[in-house]
Scaffold this active site. Structure first.
Site, PDB file in Angstrom:
ATOM      1  N   HIS A  42       0.940  -1.285   0.163  1.00 29.40           N
ATOM      2  CA  HIS A  42      -0.033  -0.078   0.168  1.00 29.40           C
ATOM      3  C   HIS A  42       0.758   1.134  -0.211  1.00 29.40           C
ATOM      4  CE1 HIS A  42      -3.903   1.891   0.802  1.00 29.40           C
ATOM      5  NE2 HIS A  42      -3.166   2.903   1.389  1.00 29.40           N
ATOM      6  N   HIS A  88     -10.512   1.788  -0.881  1.00 31.49           N
ATOM      7  CA  HIS A  88     -10.594   1.363   0.407  1.00 31.49           C
ATOM      8  C   HIS A  88     -11.474  -0.200   0.528  1.00 31.49           C
ATOM      9  CE1 HIS A  88     -10.164   3.938   4.222  1.00 31.49           C
ATOM     10  NE2 HIS A  88      -9.094   3.813   3.579  1.00 31.49           N
TER      11      HIS A  88
END
Lengths: 746, 236
Positions: A42, A88
């Protein structure tokens, strides 16, 4: 052992050895935790960065490419457009309302960190079967979370995409895009500098929420995903709204060096990245951080992903003026450190040193992850297989009903009526069209915005599927009359530690790059979300493209709905899908609703014919020739006709070309085949000749299908559905699915 | 001299900028009033705009009703000054007791952003006087808590007193259940105070001031204030 320390994780045995060698000692537990999150996929893109480097990021309008909080393009007259998309997915799967809401919050901060005022949000969401009670709950809660956050902060949610497919049953996708505007002289950067300058943490208190969120977003789910709930952040859109306004007011304050979102990996990532970009060091003392909980350790403070926080670097002389702005909005502004020349991130907790790490190790030191890549063993067989497996094609009328009833085609009003899509007084065309349109004040042009996901053939044809998403986005812009400016993208996929997953990632990035190069459009920002797996089963590789276009002049634009009875209905682009590989049915939505299969030749992506069709439609809109224009995508021509009828509130009568003949397979392909480079358009009869001339000049195929008007969608010899019934299929699918899943009808 | 509209900004307010835009389109001047201030800077008219004042924590409008600026708005209203509460502003006016009733969660239990049709009726107010459209006004709503509710006596009093000034209606002007987007009693979209100078409405007229954005039907509400003042000046 944490996920990061597992074999193949960023801090596995080899990674740990590298850290110890570089430091000349073992890292402290705080340091180890900081490295683990910053080296996650990430934050570090450790698997994807070598691929991402190959993407086109340059162009005459590019002011800021990838590497900042958001990408920036020049709109002319000293106005810049700033935008990015972000995923998300993992948080939304575990805690849908907060997961989706904080996704919106995070992407907003990326944009206003650039000094921009956010002016639009878009969302691309994907779930499993909406009639499954758990899926329905998750879907409804994600929509609620997106709406709650966007509605509270007063930024309109102007567009998006909603897809239902069993492939997303265990791992939903929630991608949010934000677009902002900023005058050139107010553009900010997140580059720390100036020895002795102050580091400020502003906004919300810091708590124990979201600790390790970035690492969590880079790991697959196992049996007990519920236990991951503490990794999900909790949003407060009210604070975010105050933070937006306070940051806007900073434009008047001289002496602000850097502004940075404090998002994934919290203070660790925001401070480390800002300092590394500026080639300086930072000395922080976490004792000065305002907290909402007692007894937090230095590691918890450094890793907290508490929302609605920003980090600033300011000159000491600017401190009082900066603090006055945040005080006025009731927000904290804590001086937590200073800029040093050390090239290190030093973290103290009062007198004790908790971490002291070189930034090049922390930010740029993550070992590249190069797992082996291999296409699936059944690739050739899957591509060669007949899309309908030799079965008899379905009855056209019931096929259309099933397509519309599955929730991905047709109108998603159930979703977007829960989003404020008008606040700001700039929304010229909101949700429900091919692209949203917002005006630019004091100018005669506007922005067109769209998000589009890749084709369903992505598991076995990832390159074509990704390219198809880029060209679909470009068609969506062309259908309102706009030209593409730039792209942001979200690479959603499964674990790259599976060879097939890694191959899919490489091919997807390749397809994205090929298409953007062919289109001549730069990619200025993006996000990677891998490890969307549960119990070893991953999602199909899903590229989501966010594309921003310029619509000039704003007065010349088109919508998807038929405008008046008696207009001619025409098809731009390839008119006979049965001449295409797989008849346009490989990986099609029709194939999915007929039984969930996913095989057959993927759609051909031909940049030249895409360009010809796009230029014809864009040019015809600017010439004022078209009364409506609509991109053909999921569900093919029959669904596009339904959209145009239902949006326009009138029927039409069209006929297949005589050459099609009575063959049922050819007719099915003509109705439902998904072939690129196509638009459904309508025009006044008097505009026909001019349109023909433009088509000939552009080299784009153009065939007449019929005429608008009447109270039914009639496709001669194939189907006729009264408009009221059609409208029910088209606009009622999601509400019906929610009711079937036991959620009360609103 | 143009009419000066004071637009109150609470932390969490978001239609202040849209209201200022609408006021400018109507040829008037917008002045920002900060929630922590205690005076109104000599404005001619006050708008409480939409948003989520103080996050609408506790209950929509409940905290804002106790903001320092509200005391000044209260005095201004008592002296006959025109006050318009839009969406969250309507909720604040009800919580502050300047208008009767309350705005409950929508009947759908969901947020709704959509166009509505509005019939102008009842006694003239500074914002609706002179508005006599042949067809319903096309003005959008955007709220999660807009279901107007009050006890039966209050509703009867509002109806008899001509204080229901905006009602959700269909294209033909009929107040049908289908035209009611949130379940408000009697399809009530907007009401006025007993004296008529304080008006609260859930729809957003500031979003309907330009044909480019879908409707210019809201502009008349901002222009009405200037027209009324002109009329008052003439009659003096």
């Amino acid at each position: 052992m944490t996920a990061a320390e597992a074999e193949g994780g960023p801090l596995d045995t080899a990674g740990q050895r590298q850290v110890a060698e570089r430091l000349g000692r073992e890292p402290s537990p705080t340091e180890r935790a900081m490295i683990a999150v910053l080296w996650s996929e990430h934050c570090s893109y450790r698997t994807s960065r070598r691929l991402l480097r190959e993407l086109p990021a340059q162009g005459p309008r590019v002011v800021q490419g990838p590497g900042e909080n958001a990408g920036v393009v020049d709109l002319g007259d000293d106005l810049l457009c700033c935008f990015k998309i972000e995923s998300h997915n993992h948080p939304s799967a575990v805690e849908p309302v907060q997961g989706a809401a904080t996704g919106v919050g995070g992407i907003l901060r990326d944009v206003f960190a650039m000094g921009a005022r956010p002016v639009a949000l878009l969302d691309a969401i994907r779930f499993g079967d909406p009639t499954d009670p758990l899926q329905a709950l998750r879907f409804a809660r994600v929509v609620e979370g997106i709406g709650w956050y966007g509605n509270c902060v007063g930024v309109p949610t102007v567009g998006g995409e909603t897809v239902f497919d069993a492939a997303y049953q265990d791992n939903c996708l929630v991608n949010a895009m934000c677009v902002g505007l900023v005058p050139r002289d107010r553009l900010r950067h997140a580059t720390a500098g100036g020895l002795g300058n102050l580091v400020l943490l502003v906004g919300a208190d810091t708590g124990r929420d979201g600790i390790g969120g970035a690492a969590f977003a880079s790991a697959a789910f196992d049996h007990d995903r519920e236990r991951r709930r503490p990794a999900v952040q909790v949003g407060n859109p009210f604070l975010e709204k105050c933070l937006i306004e306070a940051c806007q007011e900073l434009a008047a304050v001289p002496g602000i060096v850097a502004l940075q979102d404090c998002g994934a990996a919290g203070l660790t990532s925001s401070c480390a990245e800002m300092a590394h970009r500026g080639g300086v060091g930072l000395a922080l003392d976490v004792a000065h951080v305002s907290r909402r909980e007692r007894g937090m350790t230095a590691a918890e403070v450094m890793l907290s992903e508490s929302q609605e926080r920003m980090v600033l670097v300011v000159e000491p002389a600017a401190l009082a003026a900066v603090r006055a702005r945040f005080d006025r909005w009731g927000l904290h502004s804590d001086v937590i450190g200073t800029v040093t020349g050390s090239g290190r991130l030093t973290v103290r907790d009062g007198a004790a040193v908790a971490a002291d790490l070189p930034l090049d190790l922390l930010v740029a030191g993550s070992p590249e992850h190069r797992p082996p890549a291999r296409p699936p063993a059944d690739l050739a067989a899957r591509q060669a297989r007949d899309p309908l497996d030799g079965a008899d094609p379905p009855d056209p009328r019931s096929a259309l009903q099933r397509l519309l009833g599955a929730g991905s085609c047709g109108e998603a009003r159930w979703v977007w009526r829960q989003y404020d899509h008008m606040v700001g007084d700039d929304t010229v065309a909101g949700p429900g069209g091919d692209a949203a349109v917002i005006r630019l004040r004091g100018r005669d042009d506007g922005l067109a915005l769209t998000v589009d996901g890749g084709h369903r053939s992505s598991p076995y044809a990832p390159r074509a599927a990704a390219a198809a998403a880029v060209f679909e986005a470009a068609r969506n812009l062309a259908a309102v009359g706009a030209e593409p400016l730039a792209v942001t993208n979200c690479l959603n996929g499964g674990s790259p530690d599976q060879p097939v997953g890694m191959w899919q990632l490489e091919e997807t990035v390749g397809g994205l790059g090929d298409a953007c190069r062919a289109l001549g459009v730069p990619i200025v920002s993006g996000n990677v979300s891998l490890y969307n797996d549960t119990l070893g089963r991953g999602i199909p590789p899903t590229l989501v493209v966010g594309m921003v276009g310029r619509l000039a002049p704003l007065a010349r634009r088109a919508g998807i709905g038929f405008a008046a009875p008696g207009h001619r209905v025409l098809l731009v682009g390839p008119s006979d899908p049965s001449a295409e590989p797989g008849a346009g049915l490989g990986g099609s939505e029709l194939q999915r609703v007929l039984g969930g299969a996913c095989h057959g030749p993927a759609p051909v992506v031909d940049p030249d014919r895409e360009g010809r069709a796009r230029r014809l439609v864009g040019g015809a809109i600017r010439a004022g020739l078209l009364a409506s224009a609509h991109d053909l995508a999921l569900g093919g021509l029959a669904v596009a006709l339904t959209d145009a009828c239902c949006t326009g509130g009138m029927g039409c009568t069209v006929s297949p070309p005589p050459a099609l003949g009575p063959d049922r397979r050819a007719r099915t392909a003509w109705l439902f085949g998904e072939v690129g480079a196509r638009f459904l358009v309508s025009c006044e009869p008097t505009a026909r000749a001019a349109l023909r001339g433009m088509a000939a000049a552009a080299g784009a195929p153009l065939v007449e299908l019929g005429t608008t008007g009447g109270d039914a969608l009639t496709i001669t010899g194939l189907l006729s559905v009264p408009l009221a019934e059609l409208h029910g299929w088209w606009g009622g699918a999601i509400a019906a699915a929610m009711a079937a899943a036991g959620r009360p009808p609103p | 001299m143009p009419v000066r509209f004071g637009i109150v900004v609470f932390p969490g307010t978001w239609s202040d900028r849209d209201c200022a835009h609408a006021v400018a389109l109507a040829g008037s001047e917008a002045v920002t009033l900060w929630h922590a201030d205690r005076e109104l800077a000599g404005v001619d008219c006050v708008i409480l705009p939409g948003g989520f004042a103080y996050g609408d924590y506790l209950r929509a409008g409940a905290i804002a009703a106790h903001a320092p600026i509200i005391a000044a708005v209260r005095s201004f209203a008592a002296a006959g000054g025109p006050v318009l509460g839009i969406c969250n502003g309507f909720q604040v006016l009800c919580e502050a007791g300047l208008l009767p009733g309350a705005l409950l969660r929508n009947r759908s239990l969901q947020f709704r952003c959509q166009w509505t049709g509005l019939r102008v009726e009842g006694r003239p107010t500074p914002f609706t006087a002179g508005l006599a459209p042949a067809t319903p006004l096309r003005i959008p709503i955007s709220h999660g808590e807009g279901r107007y509710h009050a006890d039966p006596d209050t509703i009867a009093g509002l109806e008899l007193g001509g204080r229901v000034v905006l009602r959700y209606v269909d294209a033909r002007g009929a107040a049908t259940p289908d035209a009611n987007p949130n379940g408000s009693l009697h399809n009530i979209a907007g009401i006025a105070s007993a004296a008529g100078n304080v008006v609260g409405m859930m729809p957003h007229p500031e979003r309907a001031c330009e044909a480019l954005l879908g409707s210019a039907d809201g502009l008349g509400m901002f222009r009405a204030v200037a027209a009324a003042r002109l009329g008052a000046a003439r009659s003096r």
